[in-house]
Scaffold this motif. Structure first.
Motif, PDB file in Angstrom:
ATOM      1  N   LYS A   1     -12.998   9.152  39.007  1.00 56.49           N
ATOM      2  CA  LYS A   1     -11.926   9.248  38.020  1.00 56.49           C
ATOM      3  C   LYS A   1     -10.699   9.964  38.591  1.00 56.49           C
ATOM      4  CE  LYS A   1     -14.716   7.374  35.101  1.00 56.49           C
ATOM      5  NZ  LYS A   1     -14.723   5.910  35.181  1.00 56.49           N
ATOM      6  N   GLN A   2      -9.666   9.878  37.801  1.00 59.68           N
ATOM      7  CA  GLN A   2      -8.388  10.523  38.092  1.00 59.68           C
ATOM      8  C   GLN A   2      -8.560  11.980  38.536  1.00 59.68           C
ATOM      9  OE1 GLN A   2      -5.264   9.374  37.950  1.00 59.68           O
ATOM     10  NE2 GLN A   2      -4.379  11.386  38.364  1.00 59.68           N
TER      11      GLN A   2
ATOM     12  N   TYR B   1      -6.534   2.254  44.779  1.00 61.06           N
ATOM     13  CA  TYR B   1      -6.365   3.033  43.541  1.00 61.06           C
ATOM     14  C   TYR B   1      -5.378   4.193  43.764  1.00 61.06           C
ATOM     15  CZ  TYR B   1     -10.754   0.732  42.128  1.00 61.06           C
ATOM     16  OH  TYR B   1     -11.732  -0.166  41.814  1.00 61.06           O
TER      17      TYR B   1
ATOM     18  N   ARG C   1      -4.955   7.111  41.232  1.00 62.40           N
ATOM     19  CA  ARG C   1      -6.029   7.986  40.750  1.00 62.40           C
ATOM     20  C   ARG C   1      -6.000   9.373  41.398  1.00 62.40           C
ATOM     21  NH1 ARG C   1     -11.399   4.927  38.696  1.00 62.40           N
ATOM     22  NH2 ARG C   1     -10.305   3.134  37.797  1.00 62.40           N
TER      23      ARG C   1
END
Lengths: 214, 214, 214, 214, 214, 214, 214, 214
Positions: free
Chosen positions: D4-5, D49, D52
């Protein structure tokens, strides 16, 4: 010129100041002052005002932030009892926020930057103070890192104003050069200038202290 | 200033010119111009007159005498078609007469020195010419090597006069510095100056071409 | 995926391609393909399609322009008889116009760039051609060097269209990364990317040839 | 994807993880993550990504066994407070039993291997755990060292099962490659893979955490 | 022992023979014979039969195949006029078929291997010939590279039989050691043995020529 | 052979033993045992008796005298609990009396030599002891240094006799070689032998412990 | 003293002469003459007879035999037109007969030694000739190599007698030192002396040419 | 000669003494005494008086002033119990006053120079003392640094007179050489002489102690 007979100038900062200076002293006969603007300042002072016996000391260390400066401030600055103290710091404080965005513990935010500089200055009394802004050789003033650098430069300007220090806006000093040359002709990484850029800093400093070329 | 928009300056000479410049080109972005007075001249020209697009080329080679210059003159100077040609030569021509007194085949006597320079100049037409004397950072003008160097400097001056070249007396330029500092604070071997000495040469050159600091 | 059993891919270009590859062969078992995107492409092809026996050859040389490519095109490309030829060139052709503005003989203008690439392509028949634009990791599309690079990228695109080559817009491929990260987190000099940037190129190439990750 | 972020991934292990990473930090802008699968994982995460802001840290040290890991576990792992902890260990624990058969004090037997890993895991709470088996790039599963390595891999699998960790069978991941290529085309000593082998590990890891290529 | 007073032995082959021998001579007083089995053979011959004045010459070159041997055969072997010629070749001829499967132009197939060795032998007359098989320190005789190496060893054996040369089956010589030690305790890459492996080769050679230890 | 299954041999001494062995361990897979006679002994033991699992450790340090050995005896010998202890010492004890005649504080006289060896042996119980004399590769037994070395060799022989240790007269072992070759073909400085000389020591040791070549 | 104002001395020979002299010239200001007896001779001549302007040139090359001298005699000696020619040669001619007994093609036998020296001398006319014997720092005159060296020294003496050259018996010059010190305190390999030995040669040479210390 | 059988001479001073001597001992067989006048003195003593067994020790350290000597005097001089103590110091004490005029804390003024030497001498009893003046290879006795050096030399002379030490005026010893050669033929920086200059010092020292050349 404002620098008088026998005075001692101490430059402290990061890689822009360091430029391979001798360790630990930072002064001497040959290449002891490194190959950057501190060496140019000394060479111009000695060659134009040889009778003033001005002493120049370089205490720059590559990669330093204000946090690093504080750890060595007493030994490298206070104990040296300079007549003039020239401080240029902040490039790394800002740069790491962009080049290493996730290593947040290495970032020096503006509050720490400002408070630390005030603490450092307060430890030095009796020295004429010259404060130089950090800079970023990026002509686009919408660039995020350039904007942040400008913000830190403004903090330095305010501190200079508060403490009656001489103030040098290095970012502004680069403007004429940047209007004619692309950044890649001055500094590959937009941070570490070649001789041209160091001469810009030299000229900005010497002009501020009333140096007379002819 | 007399150096105009887009002009190309070529410096040629010995180790004082060379100072670690890039080979074979002698120009570029970073340290290509070496660490001596040619680099300082370029840095001051670019930082003070950034809009003139002046091109600086360094073709110095350590240890060169006029005999060595002649061997590479066509490739390194004539084919470069400079707008300005700056020549400083003669230190090694003299020095070896004193440091290697018995290796007489390496000595360049004054006749060869003078005649060779005339031949070299005649091969270059269309370039503004700047002739700089060799020098010896020795304040005692009774020293035999200093006297010989002064003699070669006088030859250079006469050639400048004959050819309507700009002339720079580097020996004289060192006088103010030498009146304040011992030679060991400028050049360990009284030949290769530190940054202070290179700034003396820089200032002498730039003054001659009408450089305006402010 | 479009790369078939036993086919040979040859990558040719500048330092982005080179990345320390073995000389003269540019292929082998260990680090022979260098440490850049060519090595990543090979590693992904071999690990995901191990049964296709695809052969990857790296013929990049740091600092090359189209003028340099032409000098070695026959030996390094034509004689290799590749099934696929991947060409990414132009960064140095543009860069020197900005980093060395006065060394104009080193600049490759757009006409020479375009004509040379056409000549090179005409010498290679029977190979599937992939043309990749040069790029500049500079998010400000008003930057002069970025604009010039975009212009060369457009030339490459037009050539691809004329010659029915596969075309990869590398500048566009960097956009998502540049929208999240400052250039200093990808390439110190905005030209030579770190692993993140090379993976962007890798993904762009593999996507174009129909690579299936899973 | 499951990462996740803003999460921080810490990889710890032996030379397969290390691959020349920076010391002591193991992270940064350029080659700080080394040249192995940790660098590839980071490059793919950042390039696919980029929004992120995932932080990757490499704490591998060449030659390490579980005994070595335990000695530095607190400083290098616990104090780092990772969100994800990726552990691949055991190759040296097994290898020395075969390469240095008489130096029995350097052998880590399976009981010590298992018990140590349990102790290490118990010291880390709050981190998502990924356990990767050690491997041996040897297709002959009758080879004694391969059999031993499989045994340690089974221990790792059981630990993963007990602790609800994500589990990656690296030995199995190499199977497709080994069915097409001889081990000497992947790893000269059957332990240290080239780029192809590191990409196998990269793909195995990213697949497990739900990475989406396109 | 069959090696007589004053005879000259010449060893030629690949890295197993080379082991850092002096170039170009391959003989002398100190480490001239390299650190491998040729040096051990010489040391045993000199220390046990010091009165025979046997001369040993090492002409191995790392990475050689039969194709490389042919290119230097006249200068390195024929012109040396050895009394004994010891040839061990073929490891690289086979290895590259597996480690660099796609670089097929570097593969030496069995026909070229056999025909070349016959041509080489035919150029040398008057020398007693010792033919040693290539080997692979891999106990699994189902391994594809081991099988190929065995095939080349069989070719060498047939040539020895045809030419009445002494024959040494090095693969077989390693069997006792391999029955007790894992390959990783003898040769990290299963090709370049440590001192233990070189002593196996030494013993095999000396036994064949009737060396008497006591 | 007298060395049994699983026994550990420890060699301790000076540069003749050391020969570049790994530090601090002195054992391992590759060149860990150095390039001298200890490595040859190990290679012959492993290659001829591979099933005995004999462990060889090298604790030689260049330049050592008995005084140096005493300082590290506990750590390097006693704590290692060897089954066999092989000691060759005395060359430096004697050599410095001749090469540095005026630095008398560095000379180890025969009383100190003898008493120290007795003390060292007394600290080791349970190990089979092999005592090897120091040597000087000088055929002239009237040479003063050779005579002194013979005297120290006799002391070693007496100690062996007193302590029921196996005894090896290395000086005598060199005799056959010295009757055929000049010392300059064995050891430039008559102390550090080449491979031939180390094989003489190897053979003398292995013969003493009942090694069977065939 | 017999060396007159402005004369040029040329020393030619092997490593004893060479001692790291500058190439190709063999003269100059600093360490150009190497660190051996040629440098000492020059230093004593310059410091005691500074007004004679004596020029010393070193043309020694390590490892040379008379065969090597002949190949470079014209360029290195004849073309130099020395006033004095000092020749010391023969050590390697003899040494290799003992250190490399089987490499017989490298041995220079006495006939070739004698005939070559005569040929070399005949090519030089007008130079005062000084012939120095080769030597071996071995006090045992029964040593085979010492005996051979003495034989070559006798040849040199006879040549000196035939050609009316000055003659220096270097072997004899070492006698006093060898009666007090063991060879290992003068030359580790009994060939290359330390400063003490080079001073013996210096004194022998200077005494022969009538040098007056006080 | 005044140096008797078995006596120990200890030389202490700055770079003129040091010349690359071994650390920490400053004595031994090969180059242990450095390459300067201490080595020459030893070589002449050993080669002319080999039966006296004179021991020479070099304790010079480059850059030393009397302040540095005092810090190491006990360990390097007193504990060595020399029979003769030779002290040459003062060059750096003076030099830095001219080469680093502004670093005044590094200057050793004449009072400190004189008082320190008296303190040092008082700590050494029982040794015959030789005091050598510092020198400056500058023929112009109006040169400021030469004048200062002469002043320190006069102090040394007075101390010698007060303490009944042998006294050597090194400045005067250089006069004959300086009347014939320019300083640049003896010492590039007029401080560190080449072999010629070191031989001047050697001769001055040996003459003072009654050395007989023949």
């Amino acid at each position: 010129m404002e620098i008088k007979q026998g005075e001692k100038l101490l430059f402290v900062g990061d890689s822009i100041t360091d430029c391979g200076r001798d360790r630990p002293l930072g002064e001497g006969t040959g290449d002891s002052l490194g190959s950057g603007y501190v060496s140019y300042v000394d060479a111009l002072l000695q060659s134009v005002y040889p009778d003033r016996s001005i002493r120049v000391v370089n205490k720059g260390i590559s990669g330093n932030t204000v946090r690093d400066l504080e750890a060595r401030w007493h030994a490298d600055v206070v104990e040296q009892s300079p007549d003039w103290l020239v401080l240029m710091i902040g490039i790394n404080d800002v740069w790491r926020q962009f080049s290493k965005p996730y290593q947040t513990e290495s970032h020096i935010h503006s509050e720490e930057y400002e408070e630390t500089i005030y603490r450092l200055i307060n430890e030095v009394s009796g020295a004429k103070l010259v404060l130089m802004t950090p800079f970023y050789i990026e002509p686009n003033n919408q660039d995020r890192m350039r904007q942040r650098m400008d913000e830190y430069g403004k903090i330095m300007q305010d501190i200079a104003s508060e403490t009656n220090a001489l103030f040098i806006d290095t970012q502004k000093a680069f403007e004429p050069l940047l209007s004619c040359l692309h950044p890649s002709a001055i500094a590959q990484d937009r941070v570490h200038p070649n001789a041209r850029g160091h001469m810009v800093l030299t000229k900005a400093f010497l002009t501020k202290v009333g140096f007379q070329w002819s």
